[in-house]
Design an enzyme around this catalytic site. Structure first.
Site, PDB file in Angstrom:
ATOM      1  N   SER A  80      -8.802  -0.509  -5.130  1.00 22.16           N
ATOM      2  CA  SER A  80      -9.130  -0.158  -3.746  1.00 22.16           C
ATOM      3  C   SER A  80     -10.643  -0.084  -3.566  1.00 22.16           C
ATOM      4  O   SER A  80     -11.343  -1.072  -3.718  1.00 22.16           O
ATOM      5  CB  SER A  80      -8.442   1.149  -3.335  1.00 22.16           C
ATOM      6  OG  SER A  80      -7.062   0.945  -3.169  1.00 22.16           O
ATOM      7  N   LYS A  94       0.855  -1.185   0.000  1.00 23.73           N
ATOM      8  CA  LYS A  94       0.000   0.000   0.000  1.00 23.73           C
ATOM      9  C   LYS A  94       0.890   1.233   0.000  1.00 23.73           C
ATOM     10  O   LYS A  94       1.081   1.903   1.011  1.00 23.73           O
ATOM     11  CB  LYS A  94      -0.934  -0.010   1.209  1.00 23.73           C
ATOM     12  CG  LYS A  94      -2.154   0.900   1.016  1.00 23.73           C
ATOM     13  CD  LYS A  94      -3.022   0.426  -0.118  1.00 23.73           C
ATOM     14  CE  LYS A  94      -4.229   1.307  -0.334  1.00 23.73           C
ATOM     15  NZ  LYS A  94      -5.002   0.940  -1.522  1.00 23.73           N
TER      16      LYS A  94
END
Length: 624
Positions: free
Chosen positions: A392, A192
């Site tokens: 996401s 991430k």
């Protein structure tokens, strides 16, 4: 004197109000005049001109009604389904003698979007329709489309400038340390990398490995797409040996582009116009280079979308945000209302969710997902169609699907969440300011942006993020029928291309939005050849249409420059503006985020007007 000043202020206020009313009336009349033409314009013989002076997107942003009045630049955006529909209609239209691609100021698009348009151009060419492309200088996105043309033209002082995906990102850790800001990052997922600019001065090994794999796959797909449409183009040499090629021609880029099969003709716009006139015809008394033209807007209007059917189609495009939002941004409340109203009023038999989003707010993503689940509760099949980007939060809203369609170059995954919270206790300490107060419980006054976070707040926030990640992984596990451990392995915030995503089980099939609509029809036991969509979206307001019409009339404000050097500088400026905007959005968004910031550099190069203004302020502050 006070009475006089008050009266004067009142008169000035009345004057300003009257001016505003007069301007609104003027623009209303102008809009009525511009729209006085028939709803289906008469199309005469000519060349369909696709002058793409901006990016191709899934859903154009809503233009502020007072944009023209304020002098704001109005960047053009072109809806993907309109562009493809126009090309496919022109393919079989005897009135359309040729299709002209004017790519001088093209703003690009995500790889999957460009691939879909290029496929439509190839279909037209294979059907015998001449497709001619012109640009002063072709960059990656423009050349992806131009390669599908039967003739590629460039200017004598133009050529080709290919760079491939990738580039630099901004890292703010050094600046943050100098300012004394303490950035608290809460995340799950070793890939991430959206938060790395706040915690590092460079890219982590994990993020670099993931980026190399993603960019490498997208570059290979770009090369395959170009090579398939134009086998003689020596694209590998242009990507790997640009300096040697240009130097061998003593800097004449257009000449070497011709020699390497990248273009077919070198000529100015007059010569190009004369060539098109040979196919589309011309009229006496017209200027040199003029040819019979069919305007894109008129042709789209003459070939409207089939609507009023049983297949509901809702678009989740742009950043996912809490509350309501205009087109181009996916407001959780707005999208959920479209879906729920459609289920209540439209007598739908199936639902297609078209996703083109980097994600955003977890709460808004969950609000959209819950609305999609309501369709399933009512017995409707749900099909997700991923466009250029579904990462996401964009993947979060896709989890209820019975089947997920994507393109090989769709950017997806990024299954992970994070939160960023800056505090300024060290910054204030530098100028002698401290904080203190009575706190009867561990979380009293927390999170304290001025005094800092305490240990228990850190634990609570990190635990919340970890819980959210487990929820995300669980949703994917249930919907994709994969073990939790396997989802965790392919999640971790990593971004995948559509081809790899299909191999690892995140995507079911390759296909376009039309393929998804047909699949939804089959699952609803309808005839896929006759089933029509019902688009669940806001219709453009008259003011927005007015601004778009005014802005589309030979106005290149906000569009990319034509020559190669200026274009490279413009693209870098757009990337800087987007990065500045990302920082601002993270700083003010709050809440838990499921967002893929690293995906932005792979899409269209057009920053929002707000991002551009922010960059101008920053540059002015530092004297640049």
């Amino acid at each position: 004197m006070k009475l006089v000043r008050g009266a004067w202020k009142l008169l000035v206020g009345i004057k300003d109000a009257l001016v505003l009313v007069a301007m609104l009336l003027f623009f209303a009349l102008l809009f009525a005049a511009l729209n006085s033409r028939p709803s289906a314009p008469t199309i005469k013989n000519g060349a369909l001109v696709l002058a793409l002076n901006g990016p191709i997107v899934e859903q154009p942003e809503d233009v502020p009604p007072l944009a023209v009045v304020s002098g704001q630049q109005i960047g053009q955006q072109y809806r993907l389904r309109d562009v493809v529909r126009a090309i496919d209609a022109a393919k079989d239209d005897s009135r359309v003698k040729a299709i002209v691609l004017d790519l001088d100021r093209f703003g690009g698009g995500y790889p999957a979007i460009l691939g879909e348009v290029a496929d439509a151009l190839v279909r037209a060419r294979q059907a015998g329709k001449p497709v001619l492309a012109y640009a002063t200088a072709y960059t990656d996105g423009g050349y992806r489309l131009a390669a599908a043309a039967s003739e590629i033209w460039t200017a004598p002082l133009g050529g080709v400038a290919l760079s491939g995906p990738g580039g630099s990102r901004l890292y703010y850790k050094g600046l943050i340390d100098k300012l004394g800001v303490d950035v608290h990052v809460f995340r799950v997922g070793k890939f991430k990398s959206a938060v790395e600019p706040y915690t590092r001065t460079d890219e982590s090994p994990e993020a670099r490995a993931a980026s190399e794999a993603l960019y490498g796959s997208l570059l290979e797909q770009w090369k395959q797409g170009v090579a398939s449409a134009r086998p003689k183009a020596q694209i590998v040499r242009w990507l790997e040996q640009p300096a040697q090629l240009v130097q061998s021609a003593r800097g004449d880029v257009s000449k070497v582009a011709l020699a390497t099969g990248m273009v077919d003709k070198i000529g100015d716009r007059l010569a190009f116009g004369r060539r098109v006139a040979e196919l589309a015809g011309t009229e006496s008394g017209k200027p040199a280079g003029w040819f019979n033209q069919i305007k894109y807007d008129a042709y789209v209007s003459a070939n409207p979308l089939p609507t009023g059917g049983d297949i509901g189609v809702v678009t989740v495009a742009g950043e996912i945000v809490d509350g309501k939002a205009s087109p181009g941004t996916a407001g959780g409340e707005t999208i959920a209302k479209y879906i729920l109203d459609g289920l209540a009023q439209k007598k739908l038999k199936a639902l297609v969710v078209r996703v083109d989003s980097p994600g955003g707010s977890v709460m808004a993503s969950e609000q959209i997902r819950t609305a999609v689940l309501q369709a399933k509760r009512q017995g409707l099949p749900v099909v997700v169609s991923m466009g250029g980007l579904a990462a996401s939060g964009g993947y979060w809203v896709s989890t209820p699907a019975d089947v997920i369609f994507a393109e090989p170059s769709t950017i997806t995954g990024s299954i992970g969440i994070f939160g960023v919270l800056p505090t300024f206790e060290k910054t204030l300490a530098k100028i002698g300011i401290t904080t203190d107060g009575v706190k009867l419980t561990p979380l009293a006054g927390q999170p304290d942006l001025l005094g800092g976070l305490n240990e228990q707040t850190d634990v609570v926030l990190q635990s919340t993020i970890e819980h959210g990640y487990r929820e995300f992984v669980s949703l994917v596990s249930q919907s994709r029928k994969l073990p939790v451990a396997r989802v965790d392995e392919i999640a971790q915030g990593r971004v995948w291309d559509g081809g790899t995503a299909r191999q690892i089980g995140l995507v079911d099939r390759f296909g376009t939005l039309n393929d998804a609509i047909k699949e939804a029809a089959r699952r609803a036991k309808l005839d896929p050849n006759t089933a029509k969509p019902e688009y669940l979206e806001k219709k453009p307001t008259w003011a927005s249409q007015l601004v778009q019409q005014i802005g589309s009339r030979d106005d290149d404000s906000g569009a990319a420059p034509a020559d190669a050097l200026a274009r490279m500088g413009w693209e870098q400026r757009q990337m800087l503006a987007q990065a500045a905007g990302d920082v601002r959005r993270l700083a003010i968004s709050g809440g838990v985020q499921a967002r893929c910031l690293e995906c932005g550099g792979l899409g269209p190069q057009q920053a929002t007007a707000g991002d551009a203004r922010l960059l101008d302020l920053l540059l002015a502050r530092f004297g640049l």
